[in-house]
Design an enzyme around this catalytic site. Sequence first.
Site: not given
Ligand code: LLP
Length: 405
Positions: A267, A334, A363
């Site tokens: 992602g 705020c 994100y």
């Molecule tokens: N697959 C599953 C089951 C997941 O839970 C996630 C992310 C991904 C794939 C993708 O992971 P990535 O390649 O994006 O690292 N909001 C947080 C990140 C939360 C990730 C949650 N799960 C941030 O802004 O750092």
Amino acid sequence: MLSKYFKPSLLKKISESAGTPVYVYSETAFLKQIASYKKAFRSIDPLFCYAMKANSGGALCALAAREGWGADVVSGGELYRALKAGFEPGKIIFSGVGKTPEELEYALKSGIFFINAESFEEVAELERVAARLKVRAPLSLRINPDVDPHTHKFITTGKLGSKFGVSFEEAQKIYLYAAESKHLEPVGAQFHIGSQVHSAGPYAVAAGRLAAFILKLASRGVNLRYADVGGGWGVKEGGEMADPAPLARAVAGVFAGTGLKVILEPGRSVAAPAGALLTRVIYRKRGGHKNFIIVDAAMNDLIRPALYGAKHPVALVGPGRGPEKIYDIVGPVCESGDFLAEAARLREPAGGQLLVIYSAGAYGFSMSSQYNSRPRAAEVLITGPSSWRLIRRRETYEDLVASEL
Ligand code: LLP
């Protein structure tokens, strides 16, 4: 450097037409990360399922779908958006710890690739839904491989004691149960150890454990076809994603020649470098020993600095004045937690000058809200050296109350 994707002259034009704050994405940068993944993994030709939670905007998703990627969705809403964006149902996987019966039904009716279930109770529910629909549900289990990915505690998911997945022991029981069911078809196994992981070591360990488990399961008569190693590959702050070659070597080292089709769920690594948040200086002031730049974007637009202490590089669009100084860049919300950058080193901006916040494609918008009744930002896609288009209009005050009854 990411600045090459976001030329100042274009950013100025975009701000004049779309206003600020505005998320700006580069098609070139997004496609470049996809190409890097394909190249690094060409020896095993996996299926990439873009983790839509990073950025579920239709325009970016359509690009990923056009590249042959599938999607990893975690809610009925994401499934709806995935189908709308043009992902083939047969390439969509559904993850998440708490899928409702309605969501499971929607997934089965849509004919998705498989469901990553995370508990015995969820599997039992899936079986009931599949029986009602008179189908066989393609099942994969999210297994918690008990590996520490060495990342922020909020985004560490692959250690036992987190809410995610099931242990290998529990997984074995569930697979043996599912293999006997008329309405469940065990097809794969998955792990996702966390996010913003910068080394391949934890993946190698988790993949090794998963492969050994799949082999053991085969000896008990349950033959899986898919090994899903999740997402989580890191992005260097202010840069492209980390070179995926070490990750590819680790995964191929375990699964090449096993006959298992590998699946990945990236992602952040594809979306983060491709997006920047463009914001305008409203005021400048001193507070105690600090210099503040108050901008028109806030924590409701980009919550990562406040929530995870994430450091997004910030730059002035156009020249600044005088020598560099240390600034906190804050929004109008705020709360003292409303900052986009702390202790950023910049030359002094003029009132009304544009600032660009990099590595915000993942994100960023997807975690944005209307907190403080701030309409959500517009989104723009840069499609060529001097071409761009609005891909999501700025919300209006009417939008803020549109769902109220
Ligand atoms: N697959 C599953 C089951 C997941 O839970 C996630 C992310 C991904 C794939 C993708 O992971 P990535 O390649 O994006 O690292 N909001 C947080 C990140 C939360 C990730 C949650 N799960 C941030 O802004 O750092």
